[in-house]
Enzyme design. Structure first.
Site, PDB file in Angstrom:
ATOM      1  N   CYS A  18       0.827  -1.195   0.000  1.00  0.00           N
ATOM      2  CA  CYS A  18       0.000   0.000   0.000  1.00  0.00           C
ATOM      3  C   CYS A  18       0.866   1.251   0.000  1.00  0.00           C
ATOM      4  CB  CYS A  18      -0.935   0.087   1.193  1.00  0.00           C
ATOM      5  SG  CYS A  18      -1.942  -1.388   1.428  1.00  0.00           S
TER       6      CYS A  18
ATOM      7  N   ARG B  63       3.049   0.499  -5.431  1.00  0.00           N
ATOM      8  CA  ARG B  63       2.965  -0.182  -4.137  1.00  0.00           C
ATOM      9  C   ARG B  63       1.701  -1.017  -4.000  1.00  0.00           C
ATOM     10  NH1 ARG B  63       5.718   1.508   0.435  1.00  0.00           N
ATOM     11  NH2 ARG B  63       7.529   2.717  -0.137  1.00  0.00           N
TER      12      ARG B  63
ATOM     13  N   TRP C 299      -2.856  -2.648  -1.627  1.00  0.00           N
ATOM     14  CA  TRP C 299      -2.546  -4.032  -1.982  1.00  0.00           C
ATOM     15  C   TRP C 299      -3.170  -4.855  -0.865  1.00  0.00           C
ATOM     16  CZ3 TRP C 299       0.239  -8.279  -0.050  1.00  0.00           C
ATOM     17  CH2 TRP C 299       0.510  -9.289  -0.982  1.00  0.00           C
TER      18      TRP C 299
ATOM     19  N   ASN D 273      -0.606   1.642   5.976  1.00  0.00           N
ATOM     20  CA  ASN D 273       0.204   0.628   5.304  1.00  0.00           C
ATOM     21  C   ASN D 273       0.787  -0.273   6.376  1.00  0.00           C
ATOM     22  OD1 ASN D 273       2.047  -0.864   3.778  1.00  0.00           O
ATOM     23  ND2 ASN D 273       3.584   0.760   3.831  1.00  0.00           N
ATOM     24  N   GLY D 274       0.553  -1.569   6.267  1.00  0.00           N
ATOM     25  CA  GLY D 274       1.072  -2.511   7.259  1.00  0.00           C
ATOM     26  C   GLY D 274      -0.022  -3.486   7.659  1.00  0.00           C
TER      27      GLY D 274
ATOM     28  N   GLU E 193      15.930 -15.718 -13.060  1.00  0.00           N
ATOM     29  CA  GLU E 193      15.398 -14.367 -13.238  1.00  0.00           C
ATOM     30  C   GLU E 193      14.534 -14.290 -14.500  1.00  0.00           C
ATOM     31  OE1 GLU E 193      14.921 -11.909 -11.472  1.00  0.00           O
ATOM     32  OE2 GLU E 193      14.512 -10.343 -12.933  1.00  0.00           O
TER      33      GLU E 193
ATOM     34  N   LYS F 237      10.489 -13.345 -14.744  1.00  0.00           N
ATOM     35  CA  LYS F 237       9.909 -12.313 -15.605  1.00  0.00           C
ATOM     36  C   LYS F 237       8.812 -12.896 -16.499  1.00  0.00           C
ATOM     37  CE  LYS F 237      11.895  -8.736 -14.232  1.00  0.00           C
ATOM     38  NZ  LYS F 237      12.067  -9.370 -12.938  1.00  0.00           N
TER      39      LYS F 237
ATOM     40  N   GLU G 209       5.783 -13.107 -14.283  1.00  0.00           N
ATOM     41  CA  GLU G 209       5.225 -11.818 -13.854  1.00  0.00           C
ATOM     42  C   GLU G 209       4.558 -11.046 -14.984  1.00  0.00           C
ATOM     43  OE1 GLU G 209       7.808  -9.371 -10.702  1.00  0.00           O
ATOM     44  OE2 GLU G 209       9.005 -10.105 -12.376  1.00  0.00           O
TER      45      GLU G 209
ATOM     46  N   HIS H  96      16.734 -34.948 -13.854  1.00  0.00           N
ATOM     47  CA  HIS H  96      16.263 -35.527 -12.586  1.00  0.00           C
ATOM     48  C   HIS H  96      14.785 -35.253 -12.351  1.00  0.00           C
ATOM     49  CE1 HIS H  96      20.271 -36.805 -11.612  1.00  0.00           C
ATOM     50  NE2 HIS H  96      20.729 -35.591 -11.839  1.00  0.00           N
TER      51      HIS H  96
ATOM     52  N   LYS I 146       5.328  -3.497  -6.165  1.00  0.00           N
ATOM     53  CA  LYS I 146       6.775  -3.371  -6.300  1.00  0.00           C
ATOM     54  C   LYS I 146       7.488  -3.363  -4.951  1.00  0.00           C
ATOM     55  CE  LYS I 146      10.256  -1.165  -9.044  1.00  0.00           C
ATOM     56  NZ  LYS I 146      10.522  -2.417  -9.775  1.00  0.00           N
TER      57      LYS I 146
HETATM   58  C1  G6P Z   1       8.695  -7.357  -5.110  1.00  0.00           C
HETATM   59  C2  G6P Z   1       8.976  -6.778  -6.487  1.00  0.00           C
HETATM   60  C3  G6P Z   1      10.188  -7.455  -7.096  1.00  0.00           C
HETATM   61  C4  G6P Z   1      11.376  -7.319  -6.171  1.00  0.00           C
HETATM   62  C5  G6P Z   1      11.071  -7.865  -4.777  1.00  0.00           C
HETATM   63  C6  G6P Z   1      12.167  -7.502  -3.787  1.00  0.00           C
HETATM   64  O1  G6P Z   1       8.271  -8.667  -5.221  1.00  0.00           O
HETATM   65  O2  G6P Z   1       7.846  -6.949  -7.317  1.00  0.00           O
HETATM   66  O3  G6P Z   1      10.479  -6.859  -8.341  1.00  0.00           O
HETATM   67  O4  G6P Z   1      12.464  -8.001  -6.711  1.00  0.00           O
HETATM   68  O5  G6P Z   1       9.862  -7.281  -4.275  1.00  0.00           O
HETATM   69  O6  G6P Z   1      12.195  -6.122  -3.643  1.00  0.00           O
HETATM   70  P1  G6P Z   1      13.457  -5.273  -3.228  1.00  0.00           P
HETATM   71  O7  G6P Z   1      12.966  -3.862  -3.242  1.00  0.00           O
HETATM   72  O8  G6P Z   1      13.837  -5.727  -1.856  1.00  0.00           O
HETATM   73  O9  G6P Z   1      14.522  -5.523  -4.211  1.00  0.00           O
END
Ligand code: G6P
Length: 579
Positions: free
Chosen positions: A2, A27, A76, A102-103, A464, A468, A471, A487, A574
């Protein structure tokens, strides 16, 4: 997660709160809302909507809301479904106080039970804050005592911005979630981070846990729930860290992928110059401590896997663990260096791992994108990756800059690595290969499962790229060590199954794993300077960056082909400030 924002000053609050919410949308974007009031009048206008900020402006004439004090929230969801009645702001049934939060208030049910005369209208944990404060103020408790009482009774994490409709005061308090105050000319801002108000002022005060602030037109008064009034330092933040906008691109994600050559150049310069001393101190810490542990989440975790790989080349043994599991698996002591890696510098699980390690005497270092963030403030030494603001939820340029920082550290610690002209090479990787990636995205757009295999420095890349693909275009994807394929996962390879093979060197062992896939009819797509269709420099140590960038571009173009909301994938956010 949030995002929260508050404003008090002489301007139209709804316009400023709206702008702040747009900047905080990364957020969370399940629902949105704002409350606007004025010291000169009773009551508050509240508008809420399900979905993104644009839903609010489509449903209501927000700018017409009259008032010079306002609060806003972009959600969120954690407790309670995504609905208008669960959207913030929440208001006490006495209408005295409206809040945004937020929290997570863990013991909200217990607090609510003590407020038996109050009528609740949502399923959220947050609403209890409005009723608690409203009850206290109605009973004649001072605002200071009401906040202190809340801090005593509440368990969990919170950053709260609230408005007392009777006095017109705006106030904020926090524990475990971030809150920053912006100091303008006769106007004041408060928000989850500097993006909330960075276009209006760069003079910022970062609140620490149990700090609170009361804002009126005379300015902010800072207090601590136990220590009383406190003096806070004003920090001037770099404007480039708060800039916004998509420029000529259709999406932030594509803009951020294309920003990589400049971001890498800027970082290299700073690591060699302005951050050089910090690099030296970091290397000392790496060499002084018996045990080196990384911790991170999401994309940052994948970067730390490469950190482990590079440091091992420098003769430094290191391990990494996802921060949400850190306490279950790791033992730390006074001889441990914990390196927290985080784009936002705010991830709750990573902060928890830091706190756990600090309690056991470990030294804390960090690598962050956001200067002045909580993780940076907890660190003895903190390198900044200088990627600039990243808006798209899917991290791209911040991954590359984090990896380059780790490679630079390993080289400074003795690894005989070859970094080369990474910025120019990255530019040509993007330019030369994007048309082929677009074609590939069109060819693969209907696939539902994909696999990515790597070994050594490309194993983290496989993870990674797979992340992606999940996501952005919502494709089920797995990134794995090539040697593990046989395996189990090989059972899923059928005629035409797309398998991306990351092959940095001509005689890489992965080639035999490629044959295993081809023998089962899999559609192998090489990402390699030697095999397949892509044009990639023979730059061994930087190959992980180029390969990941092709994965970023593929995920982006697949997302477009499949009509996905690229910058704001469903259910994600994010900056993750909850456990
Ligand atoms: C969220 C974001 C990711 C990010 C992760 C860790 O899941 O969507 O893109 O890698 O948090 O965030 P940070 O700010 O600690 O890198």
């Amino acid at each position: 997660m949030c995002g929260i924002i508050g404003y008090i000053g002489g301007r139209n609050a709804s316009q400023i709160v709206l702008g702040g919410l747009e900047n905080l949308e990364y957020r969370g974007y399940d629902s949105v809302g704002m409350a606007v009031t004025d010291p000169a009048r009773d009551g508050t206008d509240i508008r809420r909507a399900v979905g993104e900020v644009s839903e609010l402006t489509e449903e209501y004439d927000i700018i017409a809301l009259d008032g010079t004090t306002g609060i806003g929230h972009t959600r969120w969801a954690t407790h309670g479904s995504v609905s208008e009645h669960n959207a913030h702001p929440h208001t006490c049934c006495t209408e005295r106080v409206s809040i945004v939060h937020n929290g997570i208030i863990k013991n909200y049910e217990e607090i609510a039970e003590r407020l038996e005369s109050h009528e609740f209208s949502s399923e959220t944990d947050s609403e209890v804050i409005a009723h608690f404060l409203g009850e206290q103020l109605r009973n004649g408790t001072s605002l200071h005592d009401a906040i202190q009482q809340f801090a005593v009774q509440a368990e969990g994490t919170y950053a709260v911005v609230a408005v007392d409709t009777e006095t017109g005061e705006l106030f904020g308090f926090k524990h475990g979630s971030p809150l920053a105050v912006g100091i303008g000319d006769d106007e004041y801002f408060i928000g989850s981070d500097v993006h909330a108000f960075g276009e209006h002022t760069q003079d910022v005060v970062f609140l620490e846990d149990n700090d609170y602030v009361i804002l009126d037109l005379d300015g902010p008064a800072f207090h601590h729930t136990e220590d009383g009034p406190v003096e806070k330092e004003i920090t001037t933040v770099d404007e480039s860290a708060v800039g916004n906008g998509k420029g000529d691109y259709d999406h932030h994600m594509l803009k951020e992928i294309h920003e990589q050559p400049d971001a890498l150049y800027r970082l290299q310069e700073s690591l060699n110059r302005s951050q050089h001393e910090k690099v030296e101190r970091f290397v000392e810490l790496l060499q002084e401590n018996n045990k080196v542990l990384f911790t991170a989440a999401g994309t940052s975790y994948h970067a730390t896997l490469l950190g482990v790989y590079y440091l091992q080349k420098a003769g430094i043994e290191a391990q990494t663990l996802i921060s949400s599991e850190f306490q279950n698996y790791e033992r730390v002591d006074e001889d441990t260096l914990l390196i927290a890696v985080s784009q936002s510098g705010e991830t709750r699980d990573t902060l928890d791992a830091i706190e756990y390690s600090q309690e056991r005497g470990a030294e804390i270092a960090s690598i962050v994108n956001m200067p002045h963030s909580a993780i940076q403030r907890e660190s003895t030494v903190s390198l900044e990756i200088q990627a600039g603001k990243e808006v798209a939820v899917a991290a791209t340029k911040t991954f590359s800059n984090t990896v380059l920082t780790l490679l630079h550290l390993a080289v400074a610690a003795g690894y005989d690595g070859q970094i080369g002209n990474i910025s120019e090479h990255m530019r040509s990787v993007i330019q030369e290969n994007e048309p082929r990636i677009q074609e590939l995205a069109a060819e693969l757009a209907d696939e539902d499962d994909m696999y990515v295999i790597g070994r050594g420095s490309t194993y983290p890349v496989s993870r990674e790229i797979a992340l992606k693909l999940k996501e952005v275009p919502y494709i089920h994807a797995e990134g794995m060590m090539g040697g593990e394929l046989k395996h189990g996962t090989l059972a899923l390879i059928e005629d035409g199954t797309p398998v991306f093979a990351l092959v940095p060197e001509e005689d890489d062992e992965i080639v035999s794993n490629v044959h295993e896939v081809e023998a089962r009819g899999g559609n192998v797509i090489h990402i390699s300077p030697y095999y397949g269709d892509f044009d990639i420099p023979e730059d061994r140590d930087a190959f992980p960056l180029y390969a990941t960038t092709l994965g970023f571009l593929l995920s982006y173009h697949l997302g477009r082909e499949r009509g996905c909301p690229i910058d704001k994938p469903r259910n994600l956010a994010k900056t993750v400030t909850v456990r």
